[in-house]
Write a protein that holds these residues in place. Structure first.
Motif, PDB file in Angstrom:
ATOM      1  N   UNK A  99       0.767  -1.326  -0.071  1.00 51.55           N
ATOM      2  CA  UNK A  99      -0.018  -0.027  -0.140  1.00 51.55           C
ATOM      3  C   UNK A  99       1.021   1.244   0.003  1.00 51.55           C
ATOM      4  N   UNK A 100       0.549   1.961   0.959  1.00 53.13           N
ATOM      5  CA  UNK A 100       1.194   3.403   1.092  1.00 53.13           C
ATOM      6  C   UNK A 100       2.572   3.523   1.326  1.00 53.13           C
ATOM      7  N   UNK A 101       3.167   4.654   1.288  1.00 54.19           N
ATOM      8  CA  UNK A 101       4.387   4.952   1.588  1.00 54.19           C
ATOM      9  C   UNK A 101       4.598   4.754   3.177  1.00 54.19           C
ATOM     10  N   UNK A 102       5.842   4.339   3.362  1.00 60.66           N
ATOM     11  CA  UNK A 102       6.337   4.258   4.802  1.00 60.66           C
ATOM     12  C   UNK A 102       7.149   5.383   4.927  1.00 60.66           C
ATOM     13  N   UNK A 103       6.962   6.161   6.213  1.00 58.75           N
ATOM     14  CA  UNK A 103       7.613   7.296   6.564  1.00 58.75           C
ATOM     15  C   UNK A 103       8.476   7.072   7.981  1.00 58.75           C
ATOM     16  N   UNK A 104       9.674   7.211   7.485  1.00 63.17           N
ATOM     17  CA  UNK A 104      10.661   7.332   8.856  1.00 63.17           C
ATOM     18  C   UNK A 104      11.205   8.514   8.949  1.00 63.17           C
ATOM     19  N   UNK A 105      10.392   9.636   8.846  1.00 66.47           N
ATOM     20  CA  UNK A 105      10.625  11.127   8.789  1.00 66.47           C
ATOM     21  C   UNK A 105       9.413  11.795   9.443  1.00 66.47           C
ATOM     22  N   UNK A 106       9.499  13.014  10.101  1.00 65.91           N
ATOM     23  CA  UNK A 106       8.423  13.890  10.402  1.00 65.91           C
ATOM     24  C   UNK A 106       7.477  14.062   9.260  1.00 65.91           C
ATOM     25  N   UNK A 107       6.241  14.243   9.443  1.00 64.55           N
ATOM     26  CA  UNK A 107       5.225  14.225   8.605  1.00 64.55           C
ATOM     27  C   UNK A 107       5.513  15.927   7.591  1.00 64.55           C
ATOM     28  N   UNK A 108       5.889  17.028   8.792  1.00 67.21           N
ATOM     29  CA  UNK A 108       6.209  18.222   8.187  1.00 67.21           C
ATOM     30  C   UNK A 108       7.084  18.360   7.412  1.00 67.21           C
ATOM     31  N   UNK A 109       8.445  17.635   7.487  1.00 63.15           N
ATOM     32  CA  UNK A 109       9.608  17.749   6.633  1.00 63.15           C
ATOM     33  C   UNK A 109       9.229  16.823   5.234  1.00 63.15           C
ATOM     34  N   UNK A 110       8.459  15.828   5.327  1.00 64.80           N
ATOM     35  CA  UNK A 110       8.108  15.149   4.060  1.00 64.80           C
ATOM     36  C   UNK A 110       7.221  15.809   3.316  1.00 64.80           C
ATOM     37  N   UNK A 111       6.172  16.594   3.791  1.00 65.73           N
ATOM     38  CA  UNK A 111       5.105  17.278   3.290  1.00 65.73           C
ATOM     39  C   UNK A 111       5.920  18.548   2.481  1.00 65.73           C
TER      40      UNK A 111
END
Length: 151
Positions: A99-111
């Motif tokens: 499914x979705x992306x797996x983020x090992x980073x803060x949501x704000x940095x990613x966005x």
């Protein structure tokens, strides 16, 4: 401080059973002979951000199975593509079939990173797009360049 891509890692993806590309500059240029994995690297980047590889979908793809093509030929595991960022040491990854992306980073940095960069189709140029661009008349070339960049 802004995030930069430090490494792109491929596991069991197409012809790349386990490969990591370390980026040392601002640009990535992929050169090599036939069958050496150039398209697999580009496909992997597209898969990471989009969840699919467009050239294996829709008109002209015939009976190609996207799910089969994305797997390494020896199929020792689920295909995975991961980007590691610096300076945060965060990562963004996608495993086929989960499914979705797996983020090992803060949501704000990613966005913030996503907001500052063009969509994936704007920076993945394939051979036929480049050849068509080169053979067009000058005015058309400029218009296509602007479209490809998403401007």
């Amino acid at each position: 401080m802004s995030e930069k891509v430090r490494e792109i890692s491929f596991k069991y993806f197409r012809g790349l059973p386990d490969y990591t590309c370390t980026l040392k500059g601002k640009n990535l240029l992929i050169l090599g002979g036939n069958g050496k994995g150039k398209s697999a690297i580009v496909d992997g980047i597209e898969f990471l951000f989009d969840g699919k590889i467009r050239r294996f979908h829709g008109e002209g793809s015939g009976r190609i199975s996207h799910d089969t093509v994305i797997c390494h030929v020896l199929r020792h595991g689920k295909p995975k593509v991961e980007i590691r960022l610096t300076p945060s040491n965060g990562s963004i990854s996608r495993i086929h079939g989960t499914g979705d992306l797996s983020l090992n980073i803060s949501e704000s940095i990613f966005q913030s990173y996503i907001d500052k960069h063009p969509p994936v189709e704007a920076f993945i140029l394939r051979r036929n797009q480049i050849l068509e661009f080169i053979t067009n008349q000058e005015a058309k070339r400029y218009q296509k360049f602007i479209r490809l960049l998403g401007l």
